[in-house]
Design an enzyme around this catalytic site. Sequence first.
Site, PDB file in Angstrom:
ATOM      1  N   HIS A 299       0.808  -1.072   0.081  1.00  0.00           N
ATOM      2  CA  HIS A 299       0.105   0.036  -0.065  1.00  0.00           C
ATOM      3  C   HIS A 299       0.760   1.354   0.072  1.00  0.00           C
ATOM      4  O   HIS A 299       2.042   1.141   0.179  1.00  0.00           O
ATOM      5  CB  HIS A 299      -1.135   0.026   1.171  1.00  0.00           C
ATOM      6  CG  HIS A 299      -0.251   0.179   2.536  1.00  0.00           C
ATOM      7  ND1 HIS A 299       0.307   1.178   3.227  1.00  0.00           N
ATOM      8  CD2 HIS A 299      -0.129  -1.022   3.289  1.00  0.00           C
ATOM      9  CE1 HIS A 299       0.550   0.782   4.458  1.00  0.00           C
ATOM     10  NE2 HIS A 299       0.371  -0.505   4.536  1.00  0.00           N
TER      11      HIS A 299
ATOM     12  N   CYS B 193       3.291  -4.767   6.684  1.00  0.00           N
ATOM     13  CA  CYS B 193       2.922  -4.594   5.104  1.00  0.00           C
ATOM     14  C   CYS B 193       4.086  -3.904   4.519  1.00  0.00           C
ATOM     15  O   CYS B 193       5.077  -3.604   5.384  1.00  0.00           O
ATOM     16  CB  CYS B 193       1.878  -3.413   5.320  1.00  0.00           C
ATOM     17  SG  CYS B 193       0.259  -4.250   5.731  1.00  0.00           S
TER      18      CYS B 193
END
Length: 338
Positions: free
Chosen positions: A287, A314
């Site tokens: 992301h 992440c």
Amino acid sequence: MRISVSARRPLAFVVALLVVAAGAFATTISPTPAEAAGTQQMWRMYNPNSGEHFYTANVAERNQLCNAGWSPEGVGWVAPTGGVPVYRLYNNPKRGSGTVGDHHYTMNPYERDMLIRAGWRYEGVGWRSGGRVPLYRQYNPHVNSKRHSGAHNYTTNYAENASLVRAGWRAEGVGWYAVRAGYKAKSCTPRKTSRPKTVNWRAASGRQPNLSRYRGLGVVVNISHQKVFIQSHGRTIYTMTASTGMNNSTPRGRYTIRYRGTHFYNPSERMGGDYWVGFIGTTYLFHSVPTGVSMGSYIPSEGAKLGRPASHGCVRLSVSDAQWFYRSVPDGTPVTIL
């Protein structure tokens, strides 16, 4: 367990106890100039904030932990390079749970399989057991009560074992056997680090290719270099600067691109991200650099961390790269994290 030194400190009496015990441990036996062929040194590291001891034969891993603030405690024992395998597992806590992770080591394949079924991550064979020197195993379920975590300790020093048991640790017998007992040895010292180069967290890392022209696509994440490589039949066609998880919280392995969305927000972390693409369900994502509640509300202080470990697991990308990745990398694309 990969815990930064910014974590809250454990109870003072536990730290003091382990420091005293480590002193006894360090004088167990005098070092030799070199270990015999067919053996390897097992380095013992201590995290003063989580209370965990960690053991590894990998000097690079030892140095990485040293630079993250772990305290080196010399050679824990000398292991054979052949013999009964000792399995290494890691319990990665859920985000926002208030707990810290923990490594566990066992020769028992049934215990290994039970922990894997319970959600522990299997990290392979850590070392081998063999010889006549016992490694005593103790457990304290409250070594870091403020973070709801326990820890095991392993030592060849019977005096250290007895000291911990008297202090309330649970004796769990012999974990495995070593060729030679532990000893004090010159280990790592934290290296001086220069201020990291600032990366433009809004811009693309380079000229973004049209992936519809390529076949055999794959994504490779290199944690040590903080880079993401887009490949076609194993040849890199685009390289992006990234930020993976702090304290090695990005799971290594092989995964597949699944699911995507334009924005998410995690209240427990008080951060979100734009243009997310999942590689382990919707838990671990590629992301953009972090946002606030709304899409596009990027947090400059977090964006400035691009290019070094900064996430909770992440893989962060620049705004432009995240948008391109979201629009261009198809579902089903394999992901390899090294």
